[in-house]
Design an enzyme around this catalytic site. Sequence first.
Site, PDB file in Angstrom:
ATOM      1  N   THR A  24       0.817  -1.219   0.000  1.00 43.16           N
ATOM      2  CA  THR A  24       0.000   0.000   0.000  1.00 43.16           C
ATOM      3  C   THR A  24       0.854   1.273   0.000  1.00 43.16           C
ATOM      4  O   THR A  24       0.496   2.263  -0.615  1.00 43.16           O
ATOM      5  CB  THR A  24      -0.916   0.021   1.231  1.00 43.16           C
ATOM      6  OG1 THR A  24      -0.138  -0.364   2.363  1.00 43.16           O
ATOM      7  CG2 THR A  24      -2.065  -0.944   1.071  1.00 43.16           C
ATOM      8  N   PHE A  83      -6.515   4.763   6.389  1.00 46.29           N
ATOM      9  CA  PHE A  83      -5.878   3.757   7.247  1.00 46.29           C
ATOM     10  C   PHE A  83      -6.900   2.978   8.069  1.00 46.29           C
ATOM     11  O   PHE A  83      -6.557   2.345   9.074  1.00 46.29           O
ATOM     12  CB  PHE A  83      -4.836   4.425   8.150  1.00 46.29           C
ATOM     13  CG  PHE A  83      -3.659   4.960   7.373  1.00 46.29           C
ATOM     14  CD1 PHE A  83      -2.637   4.119   6.967  1.00 46.29           C
ATOM     15  CD2 PHE A  83      -3.587   6.298   7.024  1.00 46.29           C
ATOM     16  CE1 PHE A  83      -1.552   4.598   6.227  1.00 46.29           C
ATOM     17  CE2 PHE A  83      -2.504   6.791   6.281  1.00 46.29           C
ATOM     18  CZ  PHE A  83      -1.486   5.939   5.885  1.00 46.29           C
ATOM     19  N   CYS A 105      -4.960   0.631  10.816  1.00 46.12           N
ATOM     20  CA  CYS A 105      -3.590   0.310  10.435  1.00 46.12           C
ATOM     21  C   CYS A 105      -2.597   0.573  11.568  1.00 46.12           C
ATOM     22  O   CYS A 105      -2.533   1.674  12.098  1.00 46.12           O
ATOM     23  CB  CYS A 105      -3.201   1.157   9.218  1.00 46.12           C
ATOM     24  SG  CYS A 105      -1.558   0.777   8.617  1.00 46.12           S
TER      25      CYS A 105
HETATM   26 MN1  MNH Z   1      -1.864  -0.970   6.942  1.00 45.59          MN
HETATM   27  C1  MNH Z   1      -4.447  -2.490   8.596  1.00 45.59           C
HETATM   28  C2  MNH Z   1      -4.109   0.794   5.043  1.00 45.59           C
HETATM   29  C3  MNH Z   1       0.739   0.764   5.504  1.00 45.59           C
HETATM   30  C4  MNH Z   1       0.395  -2.980   8.542  1.00 45.59           C
HETATM   31  N1  MNH Z   1      -3.901  -0.885   6.823  1.00 45.59           N
HETATM   32  C5  MNH Z   1      -4.802  -1.564   7.627  1.00 45.59           C
HETATM   33  C6  MNH Z   1      -6.141  -1.165   7.296  1.00 45.59           C
HETATM   34  C7  MNH Z   1      -6.038  -0.243   6.281  1.00 45.59           C
HETATM   35  C8  MNH Z   1      -4.630  -0.065   6.006  1.00 45.59           C
HETATM   36  C9  MNH Z   1      -7.192   0.451   5.577  1.00 45.59           C
HETATM   37  C10 MNH Z   1      -7.442  -1.675   7.934  1.00 45.59           C
HETATM   38  C11 MNH Z   1      -8.062  -2.783   7.106  1.00 45.59           C
HETATM   39  C12 MNH Z   1      -9.398  -3.269   7.627  1.00 45.59           C
HETATM   40  O1  MNH Z   1     -10.071  -2.621   8.427  1.00 45.59           O
HETATM   41  O2  MNH Z   1      -9.797  -4.361   7.192  1.00 45.59           O
HETATM   42  N2  MNH Z   1      -1.698   0.479   5.484  1.00 45.59           N
HETATM   43  C13 MNH Z   1      -2.743   1.070   4.857  1.00 45.59           C
HETATM   44  C14 MNH Z   1      -2.236   2.066   3.928  1.00 45.59           C
HETATM   45  C15 MNH Z   1      -0.858   2.075   4.078  1.00 45.59           C
HETATM   46  C16 MNH Z   1      -0.539   1.062   5.072  1.00 45.59           C
HETATM   47  C17 MNH Z   1      -3.093   2.914   3.001  1.00 45.59           C
HETATM   48  C18 MNH Z   1       0.196   2.898   3.408  1.00 45.59           C
HETATM   49  C19 MNH Z   1       0.007   4.030   2.765  1.00 45.59           C
HETATM   50  N3  MNH Z   1       0.216  -1.095   6.981  1.00 45.59           N
HETATM   51  C20 MNH Z   1       1.090  -0.232   6.403  1.00 45.59           C
HETATM   52  C21 MNH Z   1       2.428  -0.525   6.840  1.00 45.59           C
HETATM   53  C22 MNH Z   1       2.329  -1.588   7.703  1.00 45.59           C
HETATM   54  C23 MNH Z   1       0.928  -1.940   7.781  1.00 45.59           C
HETATM   55  C24 MNH Z   1       3.670   0.228   6.405  1.00 45.59           C
HETATM   56  C25 MNH Z   1       3.412  -2.296   8.468  1.00 45.59           C
HETATM   57  C26 MNH Z   1       4.645  -1.871   8.642  1.00 45.59           C
HETATM   58  N4  MNH Z   1      -2.003  -2.487   8.275  1.00 45.59           N
HETATM   59  C27 MNH Z   1      -0.949  -3.189   8.797  1.00 45.59           C
HETATM   60  C28 MNH Z   1      -1.456  -4.188   9.723  1.00 45.59           C
HETATM   61  C29 MNH Z   1      -2.859  -4.041   9.762  1.00 45.59           C
HETATM   62  C30 MNH Z   1      -3.172  -2.943   8.831  1.00 45.59           C
HETATM   63  C31 MNH Z   1      -0.606  -5.186  10.483  1.00 45.59           C
HETATM   64  C32 MNH Z   1      -3.857  -4.836  10.597  1.00 45.59           C
HETATM   65  C33 MNH Z   1      -3.992  -4.156  11.948  1.00 45.59           C
HETATM   66  C34 MNH Z   1      -4.917  -4.881  12.897  1.00 45.59           C
HETATM   67  O3  MNH Z   1      -5.998  -5.329  12.497  1.00 45.59           O
HETATM   68  O4  MNH Z   1      -4.532  -4.993  14.061  1.00 45.59           O
END
Ligand code: MNH
Length: 454
Positions: free
Chosen positions: A269, A396, A403
């Site tokens: 992402t 996020f 996130c």
């Molecule tokens: Mn990320 C959950 C978007 C970068 C690790 N992330 C989510 C969700 C979104 C999201 C939306 C929730 C999804 C849901 O409700 O089903 N994340 C992003 C975006 C970026 C991003 C748009 C960058 C731009 N994410 C990152 C990075 C990491 C990461 C960098 C790790 C280093 N994300 C996660 C994890 C979750 C998550 C792990 C799940 C968290 C949880 O449910 O506890």
Amino acid sequence: MAAPVMDTSAIPRPRWRVPLLGDVIGTSLRTPVQDTMRQGRDLGPIFTRRFLDREIVFIGGAGLTAELADEKRFAKHLALGVEELRVIGGDGLFTAYNEEPNWKTAHDVLMPAFTQSAMRAYHPAMVDVVQELVGKWDRGGVVDVSADMTNLTLETIGRVGFGYPFDSFRRSEAHPFVRAMIGSLRHAQRKGFQFPLVARLFGRGAEERYRADVAYLAEVVDEVIRARVASGPSADRIDLLDLMLASGALDEVNVRNQVITFLIAGHETTSGALSFALYYLSRNPSVVEKAREEIDAVWGGAEVPAFEQVTKLRYVRRILDEALRLWPTAPGYAREAKADTVLGERYPMKAGQWALVLLPLVHRDPSVWPDPERFDPDRFAPDQVRARPGHVYKPFGTGERACIGRQFALHEATLALATVLRRYNLTPDPGYRLQITEMLTLKPAGFTLTIHRR
Ligand code: MNH
């Protein structure tokens, strides 16, 4: 399908519903998000689409999105393609069910890895990886933006999170991990949206390739863990893997699931967000100019920025915020009712019933975002943010399942974007029109820039 869909009798739907098949006209398994945006644009803040016997409720309005953010009434739901990802991520953070005890255990173990002081510790390694991008781009010429942003972000999460280099910038082609990941994400997307019947017809070839991809991803993860166990905890600082191995709270299978989750969620992402930002920058010279003024003022003569200097790049940050408004690279998330309730004072939902928040539509709701298609980072200036209602900008996600990597992504991306803007002139191909590939996440397709040292 686990939970039944809510009562849809009062909810608008596309005009051309085909008997038996449903709302399939003008849609493709390759572009479910963009097709739904097109179909939903004129249907209002809530609408449904039917695929065979399965109906999905989409939320495209800011008001209902804010309502669904109420954690007392709603919670995360694993829907469609995301549920399909259980095959890859198991009970890892992203794909864990709310009631799985490992979610809370892992969340508590990993939170210390995402504090401000953790970001400060990651900063030097993030700078190193950006310098590898610079080493490549200094040669000039035409670059494939999405591919190099993927190199950058995979390399960053690999090294910073796990002390594991993928040597992304030393390869002429993407690391096989990326190929296997793209293959499996694309397959999960198709399975999530298509009819169960077609899934069977799709045949064994696709299923077998999927299995091989998932097995390869697991192999890489085992190699990452083996390398750490052999070397012992990293000497200079604690990373994600050290935290998990040292905690003793997570079983071996869960640690594997977390590693694969972070390797994928931690780069895919962010790479798309950087690519969309560069796309809009290449079309908006006045935004570039304003950003360069800020970068020069904050960095002065420094070759590479210190941690604090990155946090002061407020305008560069707004460019990323605005890119993620127009193209939230994780384009949606699902919310389920915790108990029987009524959404928007009109739509009954029973406990467990769910709806999908479609962010590219929410982020274009004209009642909140005037002239929504216009790229304008100033929308994220503090006074404009304060003037908007809460819970209407959600790239996020929301609530306790939002996130965990947000600060990580924003620090990494702000640093990379500023470095690139300061060092290069970016010339777009004048004939290019934005095209977007969907593999559960979004990114620009075929987007190149010609790079010149400034
Ligand atoms: Mn990320 C959950 C978007 C970068 C690790 N992330 C989510 C969700 C979104 C999201 C939306 C929730 C999804 C849901 O409700 O089903 N994340 C992003 C975006 C970026 C991003 C748009 C960058 C731009 N994410 C990152 C990075 C990491 C990461 C960098 C790790 C280093 N994300 C996660 C994890 C979750 C998550 C792990 C799940 C968290 C949880 O449910 O506890």
